[in-house]
Structure formats: structure tokens, C-alpha cells
Design a protein around this motif. Structure first.
Motif, PDB file in Angstrom:
ATOM      1  N   ASP A   1       0.832  -1.197   0.000  1.00 55.75           N
ATOM      2  CA  ASP A   1       0.000   0.000   0.000  1.00 55.75           C
ATOM      3  C   ASP A   1       0.871   1.254   0.000  1.00 55.75           C
ATOM      4  N   VAL A   2       1.897   1.240   0.835  1.00 56.10           N
ATOM      5  CA  VAL A   2       2.815   2.382   0.898  1.00 56.10           C
ATOM      6  C   VAL A   2       3.500   2.566  -0.450  1.00 56.10           C
ATOM      7  N   ALA A   3       3.974   1.469  -1.042  1.00 56.09           N
ATOM      8  CA  ALA A   3       4.654   1.544  -2.336  1.00 56.09           C
ATOM      9  C   ALA A   3       3.708   2.067  -3.420  1.00 56.09           C
ATOM     10  N   SER A   4       2.463   1.639  -3.403  1.00 57.36           N
ATOM     11  CA  SER A   4       1.489   2.105  -4.402  1.00 57.36           C
ATOM     12  C   SER A   4       1.205   3.594  -4.256  1.00 57.36           C
ATOM     13  N   VAL A   5       1.035   4.050  -3.036  1.00 57.17           N
ATOM     14  CA  VAL A   5       0.774   5.469  -2.794  1.00 57.17           C
ATOM     15  C   VAL A   5       1.958   6.306  -3.257  1.00 57.17           C
ATOM     16  N   VAL A   6       3.163   5.833  -2.967  1.00 58.93           N
ATOM     17  CA  VAL A   6       4.374   6.561  -3.362  1.00 58.93           C
ATOM     18  C   VAL A   6       4.465   6.665  -4.882  1.00 58.93           C
ATOM     19  N   ARG A   7       4.094   5.605  -5.574  1.00 61.36           N
ATOM     20  CA  ARG A   7       4.180   5.616  -7.045  1.00 61.36           C
ATOM     21  C   ARG A   7       3.079   6.451  -7.693  1.00 61.36           C
ATOM     22  N   ARG A   8       1.911   6.528  -7.060  1.00 58.93           N
ATOM     23  CA  ARG A   8       0.763   7.184  -7.696  1.00 58.93           C
ATOM     24  C   ARG A   8       0.588   8.651  -7.332  1.00 58.93           C
ATOM     25  N   ALA A   9       0.906   9.023  -6.108  1.00 59.46           N
ATOM     26  CA  ALA A   9       0.645  10.399  -5.659  1.00 59.46           C
ATOM     27  C   ALA A   9       1.866  11.277  -5.889  1.00 59.46           C
ATOM     28  N   ASP A  10       1.639  12.417  -6.550  1.00 60.08           N
ATOM     29  CA  ASP A  10       2.735  13.356  -6.820  1.00 60.08           C
ATOM     30  C   ASP A  10       3.375  13.852  -5.527  1.00 60.08           C
ATOM     31  N   GLU A  11       2.574  13.960  -4.498  1.00 63.59           N
ATOM     32  CA  GLU A  11       3.035  14.470  -3.216  1.00 63.59           C
ATOM     33  C   GLU A  11       4.158  13.611  -2.613  1.00 63.59           C
ATOM     34  N   PHE A  12       4.145  12.319  -2.918  1.00 65.71           N
ATOM     35  CA  PHE A  12       5.117  11.397  -2.325  1.00 65.71           C
ATOM     36  C   PHE A  12       6.124  10.842  -3.333  1.00 65.71           C
ATOM     37  N   MET A  13       6.194  11.438  -4.518  1.00 62.53           N
ATOM     38  CA  MET A  13       7.107  10.950  -5.558  1.00 62.53           C
ATOM     39  C   MET A  13       8.568  10.957  -5.121  1.00 62.53           C
ATOM     40  N   PHE A  14       8.936  11.858  -4.228  1.00 63.59           N
ATOM     41  CA  PHE A  14      10.331  11.937  -3.795  1.00 63.59           C
ATOM     42  C   PHE A  14      10.763  10.682  -3.028  1.00 63.59           C
ATOM     43  N   LEU A  15       9.812   9.873  -2.597  1.00 66.00           N
ATOM     44  CA  LEU A  15      10.127   8.637  -1.868  1.00 66.00           C
ATOM     45  C   LEU A  15      10.300   7.422  -2.781  1.00 66.00           C
ATOM     46  N   GLU A  16      10.112   7.633  -4.074  1.00 64.38           N
ATOM     47  CA  GLU A  16      10.093   6.511  -5.012  1.00 64.38           C
ATOM     48  C   GLU A  16      11.374   5.687  -4.969  1.00 64.38           C
ATOM     49  N   GLU A  17      12.518   6.326  -4.797  1.00 62.13           N
ATOM     50  CA  GLU A  17      13.779   5.592  -4.746  1.00 62.13           C
ATOM     51  C   GLU A  17      13.973   4.888  -3.407  1.00 62.13           C
ATOM     52  N   ILE A  18      13.336   5.390  -2.369  1.00 63.81           N
ATOM     53  CA  ILE A  18      13.507   4.832  -1.024  1.00 63.81           C
ATOM     54  C   ILE A  18      12.575   3.648  -0.789  1.00 63.81           C
ATOM     55  N   ILE A  19      11.313   3.802  -1.178  1.00 62.81           N
ATOM     56  CA  ILE A  19      10.313   2.752  -0.964  1.00 62.81           C
ATOM     57  C   ILE A  19      10.266   1.886  -2.216  1.00 62.81           C
TER      58      ILE A  19
END
Length: 148
Positions: free
Chosen positions: A78-96
Motif C-alpha cells: 500500500d505504501v509503495a502504491s501510494v508513493v508511485r501514484r501520488a505526486d506528493e510522495f514521488m520523492f520517496l520513489e527511490e527509497i520505498i
């Protein structure tokens, strides 16, 4: 006899002018960055509030996704999906990291694990059998000679 479920505690609201996160812990994390020589108390407080807000937004987005899939527990996917889909959390894409599609392997009962480990040769067994094979082929290694 059934166990009674513990009642969930009500959401903890923070008092005005205070943060839920421990001030000293936030300060210690900030001081870990060697590029920041001194940080004011007000700045530490604001960083603490911003961190609370970030955690709240991320957890709410993950909870909504889990609810859409009719689950009560938020999972890593769920966390990984939110990170990939929401622009607000895109900066976490490399971490999660996005979770692999195959489910994790289930553990085998201990009796089966012991039986398998006995049938497979250990590293020592492999080493000993290599030495025996080389002796059978006549290639006996002589010990090194030292000059006196």
C-alpha cells in the motif's frame, strides 16, 4: 472462552504549541547532519510539526488504499502504491521499493527443515569430497617446503 478485544485509544491530539514527537529526538536527528551547525528551537519545533503532518498524510493515503481493497491492515505494498501514484510522495520513489508480485515463501515445519539439511551436503562435506576426488586421481598435493 473468547478474548475481549481491547478498545482502541482515541486519536491523540496534540496540545497547542507542542508536538507529539519527542523534541530531543528530533533535535538529535537534526544534529546528525554535520552541515547544520546550530538549529534554533523554533526551527526544530516546526520540523517536528512538518514531520507529523507528513506522517499523517502518508498514513491516511495508505489507509484509504487498504480500505478500497477491503483490508483493515496497511501493508508495505500500500505504501509503495501510494508513493508511485501520488505526486506528493514521488520523492520517496527511490527509497520505498515496490514489492515483488510473488508472495514470500512459507516456512516449512522444523522436521522437514532438519530432514532437508541432513540430505544436502554441507560446505565441509563438499570440501572433503573434493580432496578425496583429487587423491583418487593421483594428484596429491605436497605440503609447501620452507627454506631454513
Amino acid at each position: 472462552m473468547t478474548k475481549k478485544r481491547k478498545e482502541k485509544e482515541p486519536q491523540r491530539e496534540r496540545e497547542l504549541g507542542k508536538s507529539i514527537l519527542p523534541f530531543s529526538r528530533v533535535q538529535k536527528i537534526i544534529k546528525a547532519d554535520k552541515e547544520l551547525p546550530i538549529v534554533a528551537r523554533d526551527a526544530t519545533f516546526l520540523i517536528s510539526l512538518a514531520t507529523e503532518e507528513f506522517i499523517r498524510r502518508l498514513s491516511e493515503a495508505c489507509q484509504k488504499l487498504a480500505e478500497r481493497e477491503k483490508r483493515t491492515t496497511v501493508q508495505q505494498k500500500d505504501v509503495a502504491s501510494v508513493v508511485r501514484r501520488a505526486d506528493e510522495f514521488m520523492f520517496l520513489e527511490e527509497i520505498i521499493a515496490f514489492q515483488r508480485t510473488e508472495p514470500p515463501q512459507k516456512r516449512k515445519p522444523k522436521a522437514l527443515q532438519d530432514a532437508e539439511s541432513q540430505s544436502e551436503p554441507t560446505m565441509l562435506d563438499k570440501f572433503v569430497t573434493r580432496g578425496e576426488e583429487s587423491q583418487e586421481q593421483g594428484a596429491v598435493a605436497e605440503p609447501p617446503k620452507y627454506k631454513q
